[in-house]
Every structure is written in C-alpha cells, then in structure tokens.
Design a protein around this motif. Sequence first.
Motif, mmCIF file in Angstrom:
data_model
loop_
_atom_site.group_PDB
_atom_site.id
_atom_site.type_symbol
_atom_site.label_atom_id
_atom_site.label_comp_id
_atom_site.label_asym_id
_atom_site.label_seq_id
_atom_site.Cartn_x
_atom_site.Cartn_y
_atom_site.Cartn_z
ATOM 1 N N LYS A 10 -3.363 17.281 7.249
ATOM 2 C CA LYS A 10 -2.092 17.934 7.544
ATOM 3 C C LYS A 10 -2.340 19.022 8.583
ATOM 4 O O LYS A 10 -3.419 19.620 8.630
ATOM 5 N N ILE A 78 -0.341 12.406 3.617
ATOM 6 C CA ILE A 78 0.669 12.260 4.662
ATOM 7 C C ILE A 78 0.764 10.790 5.061
ATOM 8 O O ILE A 78 -0.008 9.954 4.579
ATOM 9 N N GLU A 79 1.693 10.482 5.939
ATOM 10 C CA GLU A 79 2.070 9.089 6.182
ATOM 11 C C GLU A 79 0.889 8.171 6.487
ATOM 12 O O GLU A 79 0.819 7.047 5.986
ATOM 13 N N GLU A 80 -0.064 8.635 7.279
ATOM 14 C CA GLU A 80 -1.177 7.758 7.629
ATOM 15 C C GLU A 80 -2.128 7.514 6.464
ATOM 16 O O GLU A 80 -2.950 6.595 6.501
ATOM 17 N N GLU A 81 -1.998 8.306 5.415
ATOM 18 C CA GLU A 81 -2.814 8.083 4.217
ATOM 19 C C GLU A 81 -2.156 7.134 3.220
ATOM 20 O O GLU A 81 -2.842 6.596 2.338
ATOM 21 N N TYR A 82 -0.841 6.941 3.335
ATOM 22 C CA TYR A 82 -0.140 6.119 2.346
ATOM 23 C C TYR A 82 -0.817 4.760 2.106
ATOM 24 O O TYR A 82 -0.997 4.353 0.954
ATOM 25 N N SER A 100 10.347 15.782 -0.832
ATOM 26 C CA SER A 100 10.131 14.655 0.090
ATOM 27 C C SER A 100 10.379 13.322 -0.608
ATOM 28 O O SER A 100 9.535 12.823 -1.358
ATOM 29 N N ALA A 102 10.536 10.486 0.988
ATOM 30 C CA ALA A 102 9.657 9.499 1.626
ATOM 31 C C ALA A 102 8.291 9.454 0.937
ATOM 32 O O ALA A 102 7.752 8.369 0.666
ATOM 33 N N LEU A 103 7.725 10.623 0.645
ATOM 34 C CA LEU A 103 6.445 10.685 -0.054
ATOM 35 C C LEU A 103 6.575 10.073 -1.449
ATOM 36 O O LEU A 103 5.702 9.303 -1.887
ATOM 37 N N ALA A 106 6.704 6.349 -1.256
ATOM 38 C CA ALA A 106 5.409 5.798 -0.854
ATOM 39 C C ALA A 106 4.440 5.771 -2.031
ATOM 40 O O ALA A 106 3.699 4.789 -2.217
ATOM 41 N N SER A 110 2.700 2.608 -4.067
ATOM 42 C CA SER A 110 1.235 2.479 -4.102
ATOM 43 C C SER A 110 0.698 2.051 -5.464
ATOM 44 O O SER A 110 -0.439 1.605 -5.578
#
Length: 366
Positions: A10, A78-82, A100, A102-103, A106, A110
């Motif tokens: 981040k 963060i998004e690239e870790e999803y 969030s 979105a988080l 995600a 997962s």
Amino acid sequence: MKIGVPKEIKNNENRVGITPAGVFELVKHHHTVYIQATAGEGSGFFDADYEAVGAEILPTIGEVYAQSDMIVKVKEPIEEEYPLVRDNQVIFTYFHFASSEALTRAMLKSNAVCIAYETVAESDGSLPLLIPMSEVAGRMAIQQGAKYLEKPIKGRGVLLGGVPGVPPGKVLILGAGTVGIQAAKMAAGLGAHVTILDINMKRLRYVNDIMPSHVVTEFSSEYNIRKHIKTHDLIIGGVLIPGAKAPNLITRDMLGEMRPGTVIVDVAVDQGGCIETTTPTTHEAPTYIIDDVVHYCVANMPGAVPYTSTVALTNVTLPYVLLLAGKGWEKACKEHAALAKGVNIVNGELVYEGIAEAFGWETMVQ
C-alpha cells in the motif's frame, strides 16, 4: 504451521507484520516463517535480522502467499494481492471491511478465513489489537494537525501552544476513546486549549479526572459540534464503532461555519470517516481543501512512524499469532472468545454483522 509475512505494498506503508523478535518466538515453537525479501526494511529490520532468528527469506510476494497457511500483515490486501489469497488460507491483518465493498467481495470470493485485528474484542469491549495503532494515530493527529495549521500549507497560521501575550490554539476532539485521549494528551502538552466531545459520560468523567484543567469535556450533540467548529482551529475525528462504518458527525454544510484555514484530521478514515467530506489520502498527498478547510485523511497514519508502529503492533498481535499457529484458527477461536470476534469472513461467508449492515446486506451465517 507455515506463516507468511509479505511486504506491504500500500502507498507509503513502511510497517511490517512481525518483528524479528516475533519470528524468534514462532520458530521456537516449531513453526516455519517465510518473510518476503526486504519486507522489514521500511521499519528498520533487515533480511539478515530475520534469517538470524530462523526465518526463510522468499524473493516474491507470490511465493509467500503460495507457501503459507497463514498470512500475517499490517494492512488489508490491495487489488493486486486479491488473486494471491487462497482457499482456506488464514489472513490475519487490519481489514476495515466496512469501508470497502470491493475488498469485502474480493475476500468472499477468495474463500479465505479473514480475521481482522480491529474487531478482536475482550469481554469488557476493549480492542487489544487496535489500541496501539490508535495510540500512535491519536498522538500523530496533533503532530500533523499542528503542521498543517501553518500558513504556507493553507492553514490558519496558528501556533497551537501560543506564546506569552497570545492565546493558544483550540483543538476540538470528537470521541473520548483511545484516539481522543492520546490526541488530548499531545495537544495539552503543547499548551493548546482542548475540548473533547463524547456521548459516553463514563468516558468524559474519566477524561475530566486525568487531564489538566485546560482540557474540558462536553456531551456530544449536533448543537455542541456546530457551536465549537466555529471557534476551534484543529478538529480531530476519533470516533469508532468496532467493525462498522463511522457516523458522519460533521456534514458538508458545517464546513461553511468554520473559519478559513481550519484543519480537520479524520483518524476514523479507515472506517469511512466521521466527516462527510472525508476521502482517504496517502502520505504522498496527505491533504486536500474543501471550502477553505484543510482535510488530512491519511488512511495509514502509523505507517509514517513504522519502527514505533511495528514494534507496538507485534507486542499485541504475537500472542494471537501463536494461538492461531499452534491450535489452528477453529480451535483457537473456540477457546478464546476475544479472538473469535475477529473472524469476519469464513470460506466465502460473511459472519460479522457490522459489515453486513454497512452495505445493507444480510449476514449469511453466525
């Protein structure tokens, strides 16, 4: 258990999930610890420090996630870790899901087990894993607020402590929790006049007992908030509802009642903020101005003092990491009610009511 500590990616997040001292304890209990290369450098801990206590250094974040049963972090993925989060993997970190959607979606997708530091709660309602970062953020709020009151940064041009012949600045603190009390200590130490508002009279009595006479308390109401924002130079938002979105105590129209150059530091930004005009910022670009009011809304304030923050965080998270690693998350949570309250998502199911309420969802399982 295999425990992974990835490097935080981040913006300007220099903390790391565990110190070498924490790794020492985990290895002593026969766990394997994977540290991503350079993960601790921002906090002053180097790969050699971790290797010396038995950690294995892995070169990439992907390898850390792939080889670990449990991930210990500081901030939410963060998004690239999803895509790196795996089925049944335990992720133990600050999530602040209510801020969030979105988080949240995600992590539901997962199928991981998400245990949030900020909702681990003792029977008396205290939040042991949130307290140290709230202490750091509360103290930093005054430090940053004092800086942004300077005229070159578009503040009012007020020195919080004043000087002989000039009255001190005025600080308004919303919330008498950990953030509010730590902020009050710092502001009072600088010599500022401090007003703390809260709806909990027990907390206000406590503040009144421990603080010097230039820290005053009042019951929090819209009337009192509107009254004080007209005359105070620095406003600290320190309201917390565990696991849920913070209420908007200062609305957009109230900015017009403040004097130009007033500074707002919204420490509640991680939970959506208690100021309607709050938008998360970063240490790279920490402030913005609306209606001549300076807003400081950095979502990871303690990341600016990573050594202090990382040591303080490991001090409180390590006992829980040892529990999770030694017993597995299900048994550990059955035996420890405080830890059980940290469970927010389990294998695609949302299990924390405050998050469901934030998005207008129904809680799927208990």
